[in-house]
Design a protein around this motif. Structure first.
Motif, short mmCIF file in Angstrom:
data_model
loop_
_atom_site.label_atom_id
_atom_site.label_comp_id
_atom_site.label_asym_id
_atom_site.label_seq_id
_atom_site.Cartn_x
_atom_site.Cartn_y
_atom_site.Cartn_z
N ALA A 236 -2.88 -12.14 11.35
CA ALA A 236 -1.55 -12.06 11.94
C ALA A 236 -0.49 -11.75 10.87
O ALA A 236 0.41 -10.93 11.09
CB ALA A 236 -1.22 -13.38 12.64
N MET A 237 -0.61 -12.39 9.70
CA MET A 237 0.33 -12.13 8.62
C MET A 237 0.17 -10.70 8.08
O MET A 237 1.17 -10.02 7.77
CB MET A 237 0.11 -13.13 7.50
N VAL A 238 -1.07 -10.23 7.98
CA VAL A 238 -1.32 -8.87 7.50
C VAL A 238 -0.72 -7.84 8.46
O VAL A 238 -0.03 -6.88 8.04
CB VAL A 238 -2.83 -8.63 7.33
N LEU A 239 -0.95 -8.00 9.77
CA LEU A 239 -0.39 -7.07 10.74
C LEU A 239 1.14 -7.09 10.72
O LEU A 239 1.79 -6.05 10.89
CB LEU A 239 -0.91 -7.40 12.14
N HIS A 240 1.71 -8.27 10.52
CA HIS A 240 3.16 -8.37 10.45
C HIS A 240 3.70 -7.59 9.25
O HIS A 240 4.71 -6.87 9.36
CB HIS A 240 3.59 -9.83 10.35
N GLU A 241 3.05 -7.72 8.09
CA GLU A 241 3.51 -7.00 6.91
C GLU A 241 3.41 -5.50 7.11
O GLU A 241 4.32 -4.74 6.74
CB GLU A 241 2.69 -7.43 5.69
N LEU A 242 2.31 -5.05 7.73
CA LEU A 242 2.16 -3.63 7.99
C LEU A 242 3.21 -3.12 8.97
O LEU A 242 3.78 -2.03 8.80
CB LEU A 242 0.76 -3.34 8.52
N ALA A 243 3.49 -3.92 10.04
CA ALA A 243 4.49 -3.52 11.03
C ALA A 243 5.89 -3.49 10.41
O ALA A 243 6.69 -2.58 10.69
CB ALA A 243 4.45 -4.47 12.22
N THR A 244 6.21 -4.48 9.58
CA THR A 244 7.52 -4.51 8.94
C THR A 244 7.72 -3.28 8.05
O THR A 244 8.79 -2.65 8.05
CB THR A 244 7.67 -5.79 8.09
N ASN A 245 6.69 -2.93 7.30
CA ASN A 245 6.77 -1.75 6.45
C ASN A 245 6.91 -0.48 7.27
O ASN A 245 7.66 0.45 6.91
CB ASN A 245 5.52 -1.67 5.57
N ALA A 246 6.20 -0.42 8.43
CA ALA A 246 6.29 0.77 9.28
C ALA A 246 7.68 0.92 9.87
O ALA A 246 8.18 2.05 10.04
CB ALA A 246 5.25 0.69 10.39
N VAL A 247 8.34 -0.20 10.20
CA VAL A 247 9.68 -0.14 10.78
C VAL A 247 10.70 0.28 9.73
O VAL A 247 11.64 1.05 10.00
CB VAL A 247 10.06 -1.50 11.39
N LYS A 248 10.52 -0.19 8.50
CA LYS A 248 11.50 0.12 7.46
C LYS A 248 11.30 1.50 6.85
O LYS A 248 12.26 2.26 6.65
CB LYS A 248 11.41 -0.94 6.36
N TYR A 249 10.03 1.80 6.54
CA TYR A 249 9.78 3.01 5.75
C TYR A 249 8.79 3.98 6.40
O TYR A 249 8.69 5.13 5.97
CB TYR A 249 9.22 2.64 4.36
N GLY A 250 8.05 3.54 7.41
CA GLY A 250 6.97 4.36 7.92
C GLY A 250 7.24 4.98 9.26
O GLY A 250 8.39 5.29 9.63
N ALA A 251 6.20 5.10 10.06
CA ALA A 251 6.26 5.86 11.31
C ALA A 251 7.24 5.27 12.30
O ALA A 251 7.89 6.01 13.05
CB ALA A 251 4.86 5.93 11.92
N LEU A 252 7.37 3.95 12.36
CA LEU A 252 8.24 3.35 13.35
C LEU A 252 9.72 3.45 12.97
O LEU A 252 10.58 3.02 13.74
CB LEU A 252 7.86 1.87 13.55
N SER A 253 10.00 4.01 11.82
CA SER A 253 11.41 4.23 11.44
C SER A 253 11.94 5.53 12.03
O SER A 253 13.14 5.79 11.93
CB SER A 253 11.54 4.25 9.91
N GLN A 254 11.07 6.36 12.63
CA GLN A 254 11.46 7.65 13.21
C GLN A 254 11.18 7.63 14.71
O GLN A 254 10.21 7.05 15.17
CB GLN A 254 10.67 8.79 12.56
#
Length: 472
Positions: free
Chosen positions: A379-397
């Motif tokens: 759960a913590m690993v997925l959260h870190e990946l999702a946070t990074n995606a929102v800030k810098y990755g695919a979910l930021s676009q």
């Protein structure tokens, strides 16, 4: 109506005539019923007490009444008794006395009495059988008391036999004399009466697990000391190897000579209670371990979330988001009594804040149960990946997409692929940030797995492998 003298002359029983002349007054004063029959069984004399027992007056020597003056007679079991089988008839038939024979008679009003009959033959001077005398005593109350005692003893036996508590007895040498079905069930065997000693268990152990010789068991201690033992705990083993625990309450039984003649023991099965105590201890140990792990995780999150080079509000939001991810995992585990959590439900809960109507998130995979540590870490690993995606990755676009796929392999192996696309161009970082370090460290430390990061131009791809799945 013939008188006694005429009847005696008619039957040529001079011996009887002489006996009645000297004993008639005494017979009338006896507290027991006495009556006499001649050789043919005709009633020729009886005292007042006999008439009272029969409940009706009988004229002696009426030439009609034979063997007994009662209206009806029954044997000790209550079955009708033929007069030819009555005690005095048997004496006249065999010439032998009949002693302490119980019969039941019925009076005219229907009342029944139990009589103790003692019939003796009467011989004349030449040794010929001339009649018989019967002494009957009312033992109705005695029989009632005896039957009550037998009934109560029967109740006692039935209570012991059907008792859910194991009960058994031994003699003074410790040899088993009796046991109930609960004892045999507890022991897992039926001991041999008179051969097995002290206890019917296959083997006994002290509470610490060390062997306990049968000759040192609580029953043996009670018999040797002459004192009861209360609540002695022991572990028993059945022939099939299964074990349990009981509390023993042996009580010595003292004979009329004041010496210990045996003992009775009650064994209270506490196997369930001991199992519950062991489970409670295990749960407390596990809870203590999990609380320590959770506090350590929170401490680590706080250390990496609150840094001097970041905005205070941003640090607080980051810390709260990570705590929520930890909470999602705990919720899943709590729903399954902390035994396991489903990977799909954890992924759905962690990624729920990032779902939108365009369906940019696509988590798919089979139902896979994870152990408690694996569920929290993932759960913590997925959260870190999702946070990074929102800030810098695919979910930021707006056009960015996120695919999460997992599969379960043999022996508890799990492989999860996190793949982003449609986001900003990705370059391999010059240094490893907190997220990467946390993911790699957590997977290695908590799950014995690994994470591989691929910084492709079209998006980040992270492949996670570990072996901490619980079998479905």
């Amino acid at each position: 109506m013939h008188d006694l003298r005429e009847l005696a002359d008619a039957t040529s029983s001079s011996g009887l005539q002489s006996a009645f002349r000297s004993w008639s007054a005494l017979l009338e004063r006896l507290p027991i019923g006495v009556y006499v029959c001649d050789r043919q069984g005709l009633l020729i004399n009886h005292n007042r007490r006999a008439g009272e027992l029969w409940g009706r007056g009988i004229v002696s020597a009426d030439g009609l009444t034979r063997y007994c003056g009662a209206l009806r007679a029954f044997d000790a079991k209550g079955e009708p008794l033929r007069l030819e089988d009555s005690p005095i008839a048997r004496v006249l038939r065999t010439g032998e006395p009949v002693r302490d024979c119980e019969i039941i008679i019925e009076q005219p009003d229907g009342a029944r009495l139990t009589l103790l009959s003692n019939a003796e033959p009467l011989f004349d001077e030449t040794g010929d059988l001339v009649g018989a005398v019967n002494c009957v005593q009312n033992i109705t109350e005695l029989r009632m008391a005896r039957d009550q005692l037998r009934e109560r003893a029967g109740w006692g036996r039935r209570i012991v036999e059907h008792s859910p508590i194991a009960i058994y007895t031994t003699d003074g040498d410790g040899r088993l004399m009796s046991f109930n079905s609960a004892a045999a069930e507890l022991w897992g065997r039926e001991p041999v009466i008179g051969e097995d000693r002290w206890c019917g268990s296959h083997a006994l152990y002290h509470p610490d697990g060390s062997p306990m010789p049968l000759g040192e068991c609580p029953m043996a201690q009670a018999i040797r000391s002459g004192q009861p033992v209360e609540g002695a705990e022991a572990i028993f083993e059945r022939p099939d190897g299964s074990r349990g625990a009981f509390l023993a309450y042996p009580t010595p039984l003292v004979g009329s000579d004041g010496k210990v003649a045996g003992a009775m023991n009650m064994l209270v099965d506490i196997s369930g209670r001991k199992a519950a105590e062991d489970l409670q201890k295990s749960l407390l140990d596990e809870l203590n371990h999990r609380v320590k792990n959770t506090l350590a995780t929170v401490q680590s999150l706080a250390a990496h979330s609150f840094r001097e080079d970041r905005d205070a509000d941003e640090m607080r939001r980051s810390f709260e988001a990570r705590l929520m991810a930890l909470s999602h995992a705990h919720n899943q585990l709590a729903a399954r009594n902390w035994e396991a959590a489903d990977l799909a439900q954890i992924a759905e809960a962690v990624l729920a804040p990032y779902h939108d109507a365009d369906g940019r998130l696509d988590p798919q995979g089979p139902s896979t149960h994870l152990s408690a540590p694996a569920a929290v870490t993932l759960a913590m690993v997925l959260h870190e990946l999702a946070t990074n995606a929102v800030k810098y990755g695919a979910l930021s676009q707006p056009d960015g997409r996120l695919s999460v796929r997992w599969e379960a392999g043999p022996e508890g192996a799990v492989k999860l692929v996190w793949r982003e696309s449609g986001g900003p161009a990705v370059n391999s970082p010059s240094r490893r940030g907190f997220g990467v370090r946390f993911i790699e460290g957590a997977l290695t430390r908590e799950m014995g797995g690994e994470a591989r990061f691929e910084f492709a131009p079209d998006g980040l791809c992270c492949t996670i492998s570990f072996r901490r799945a619980v079998s479905d």
